[in-house]
Design a protein around this motif. Structure first.
Motif, PDB file in Angstrom:
ATOM      1  N   GLU A  27      -5.581 -46.444 -20.198  1.00 41.04           N
ATOM      2  CA  GLU A  27      -6.473 -47.305 -19.411  1.00 41.04           C
ATOM      3  C   GLU A  27      -6.077 -48.773 -19.553  1.00 41.04           C
ATOM      4  N   ALA A  28      -5.793 -49.167 -20.789  1.00 38.19           N
ATOM      5  CA  ALA A  28      -5.366 -50.555 -21.020  1.00 38.19           C
ATOM      6  C   ALA A  28      -4.051 -50.831 -20.289  1.00 38.19           C
ATOM      7  N   ASP A  29      -3.137 -49.881 -20.351  1.00 39.59           N
ATOM      8  CA  ASP A  29      -1.847 -50.044 -19.668  1.00 39.59           C
ATOM      9  C   ASP A  29      -2.023 -50.151 -18.155  1.00 39.59           C
ATOM     10  N   LEU A  30      -2.971 -49.389 -17.644  1.00 44.11           N
ATOM     11  CA  LEU A  30      -3.214 -49.375 -16.199  1.00 44.11           C
ATOM     12  C   LEU A  30      -3.784 -50.724 -15.735  1.00 44.11           C
ATOM     13  N   ARG A  31      -4.687 -51.253 -16.542  1.00 43.26           N
ATOM     14  CA  ARG A  31      -5.245 -52.566 -16.272  1.00 43.26           C
ATOM     15  C   ARG A  31      -4.109 -53.598 -16.166  1.00 43.26           C
ATOM     16  N   HIS A  32      -3.183 -53.485 -17.084  1.00 39.44           N
ATOM     17  CA  HIS A  32      -2.030 -54.387 -17.112  1.00 39.44           C
ATOM     18  C   HIS A  32      -1.102 -54.124 -15.915  1.00 39.44           C
ATOM     19  N   LEU A  39       2.814 -50.869  -9.984  1.00 36.88           N
ATOM     20  CA  LEU A  39       2.308 -49.892  -9.016  1.00 36.88           C
ATOM     21  C   LEU A  39       3.065 -50.026  -7.705  1.00 36.88           C
ATOM     22  N   GLN A  40       3.252 -48.877  -7.078  1.00 41.20           N
ATOM     23  CA  GLN A  40       3.985 -48.884  -5.826  1.00 41.20           C
ATOM     24  C   GLN A  40       3.369 -47.891  -4.849  1.00 41.20           C
ATOM     25  N   TRP A  62       2.991 -44.980 -10.144  1.00 47.61           N
ATOM     26  CA  TRP A  62       2.980 -45.919 -11.262  1.00 47.61           C
ATOM     27  C   TRP A  62       4.203 -45.692 -12.130  1.00 47.61           C
ATOM     28  N   LEU A  63       5.022 -46.720 -12.215  1.00 49.16           N
ATOM     29  CA  LEU A  63       6.177 -46.668 -13.106  1.00 49.16           C
ATOM     30  C   LEU A  63       5.801 -47.357 -14.414  1.00 49.16           C
ATOM     31  N   GLY A  68       7.572 -43.817 -18.144  1.00 48.21           N
ATOM     32  CA  GLY A  68       8.209 -43.485 -16.860  1.00 48.21           C
ATOM     33  C   GLY A  68       7.144 -43.242 -15.797  1.00 48.21           C
ATOM     34  N   TRP A  69       7.441 -42.400 -14.815  1.00 50.77           N
ATOM     35  CA  TRP A  69       6.482 -42.171 -13.727  1.00 50.77           C
ATOM     36  C   TRP A  69       5.261 -41.428 -14.232  1.00 50.77           C
ATOM     37  N   VAL A  70       4.095 -42.009 -13.988  1.00 55.15           N
ATOM     38  CA  VAL A  70       2.839 -41.338 -14.320  1.00 55.15           C
ATOM     39  C   VAL A  70       2.195 -40.918 -12.999  1.00 55.15           C
ATOM     40  N   SER A  71       1.771 -39.662 -12.942  1.00 56.05           N
ATOM     41  CA  SER A  71       1.220 -39.121 -11.694  1.00 56.05           C
ATOM     42  C   SER A  71      -0.194 -39.653 -11.437  1.00 56.05           C
TER      43      SER A  71
END
Ligand code: C2E
Ligand code: CA
Ligand code: CA
Ligand code: CA
Length: 279
Positions: A27-32, A39-40, A62-63, A68-71
């Motif tokens: 979650e923290a990584d996603l916020r960042h 994000l692409q 999300w790379l 690596g790639w997170v689904s």
């Protein structure tokens, strides 16, 4: 029995802890990721029965710098547990409107319609309709080129607030789709109450076609009822010609799946699109 229950709880706590930590760090990584350009948007084509392009669905990628790639199947549910899904949703809508504008400028009347996934929590935000209006006008894109994919869970509520929002969105000129149809608890009778344009059959009903007799009947029934309600029926997860042929014979209006095109970054998508028009 009580004792056994306690032991079980203890056991779960021990195994749950690392999972919860992994989740928190994701979650923290996603916020960042939102601010760090990780994000692409990917685009997957949607075609009609003659395989002419109708539109595309935006699917988030999300790379992650380490993983690596997170689904999205992994990170969307995490985002949905907090308001992060609203920020993420804004980011996606902004990217979608920017892309609609680019297609509009380069392709004119042939411009593709773009479908965007909307989470229930994002839709329920007080600001949602205004935010969509703001982004459409910011990018000066034609509202008819934007389609919102909503889930059955949202429809189930059937509250006046939900219907009012849908009506406002429709009045702005965009269109609405119900995603993953058949996986939730709604029915076509319920759908009648919503101002929808499209019904998207979940790929779970498509994957065993044409061999599975139960799914074959379900597909025919859903398509026929969708048609009776005046909805465009689209099937997702079309992976083979046999599936495509069966769906076409059933009267399906639109098709999406690996057999027609993989989700891809915009450069590759635009190149492939040329091939579709030339074919
Ligand atoms: P979905 O909306 O049901 O999207 C369809 C999923 O099926 C996508 O997975 C797509 O890549 C995959 N797919 C497409 N064609 C085929 C096929 O022929 N065979 C198979 N086996 N799969 C196919 P993806 O991209 O991993 O996305 C998973 C889910 O994550 C989506 O399911 C959607 O619910 C969610 N999602 C993706 N992007 C967004 C977004 O921007 N916002 C929100 N709220 N959710 C998103
Ligand atoms: Ca979708
Ligand atoms: Ca879907
Ligand atoms: Ca699905």
């Amino acid at each position: 029995a009580k004792q056994a229950g306690r032991n079980t709880l203890f056991y779960f706590n021990e195994t749950l802890q690392p999972m919860l930590e992994a989740r928190a760090s994701l979650e923290a990584d996603l916020r960042h990721a939102l601010s760090a350009d990780q994000l692409q948007p990917y685009y997957q084509i949607q075609v009609d029965a003659q395989r002419r392009p109708l539109g595309a669905e935006l699917l988030l990628r999300w790379l992650h710098p380490v993983r690596g790639w997170v689904s999205p199947g992994e990170f969307i549910p995490i985002a949905e547990e907090s308001n992060l899904i609203c920020e993420l949703g804004d980011w996606v809508l902004n990217a979608a409107c920017a892309q609609i504008r680019a297609w509009q400028d380069s392709a004119g009347a042939r411009a593709l319609r773009l479908s965007v996934n909307i989470s229930a929590r994002q839709f329920e935000h007080d600001d949602f309709v205004d935010q969509v209006a703001r982004l459409l006008s910011l990018h000066a894109c034609q509202p008819r080129l934007l389609r919102l994919e909503l889930t059955e869970g949202l429809m189930l509520k059937k509250s006046p607030e939900v219907i009012e929002k849908l009506v406002r969105l429709k009045a702005m000129g965009l269109s609405l789709s119900i995603d993953d149809f058949g996986t939730g608890y709604s029915s076509l009778a319920v759908l009648k109450h919503f101002p929808l344009d499209e019904l998207k059959i979940d790929r779970g009903f498509v994957s065993d076609l044409p061999g599975n007799a139960d799914d074959a009947i379900l597909i025919k029934t859903i398509v026929a009822m969708g048609q009776n309600l005046g909805l465009e029926v689209i099937a997702e997860g079309v992976e083979t010609q046999a599936q495509f042929d069966f769906l076409r014979q059933s009267g399906c209006y639109a098709y999406q799946g690996y057999w027609l095109g993989r989700p891809m970054a915009v450069e590759a998508f635009d190149r492939e699109l040329e091939g579709f028009y030339e074919a």
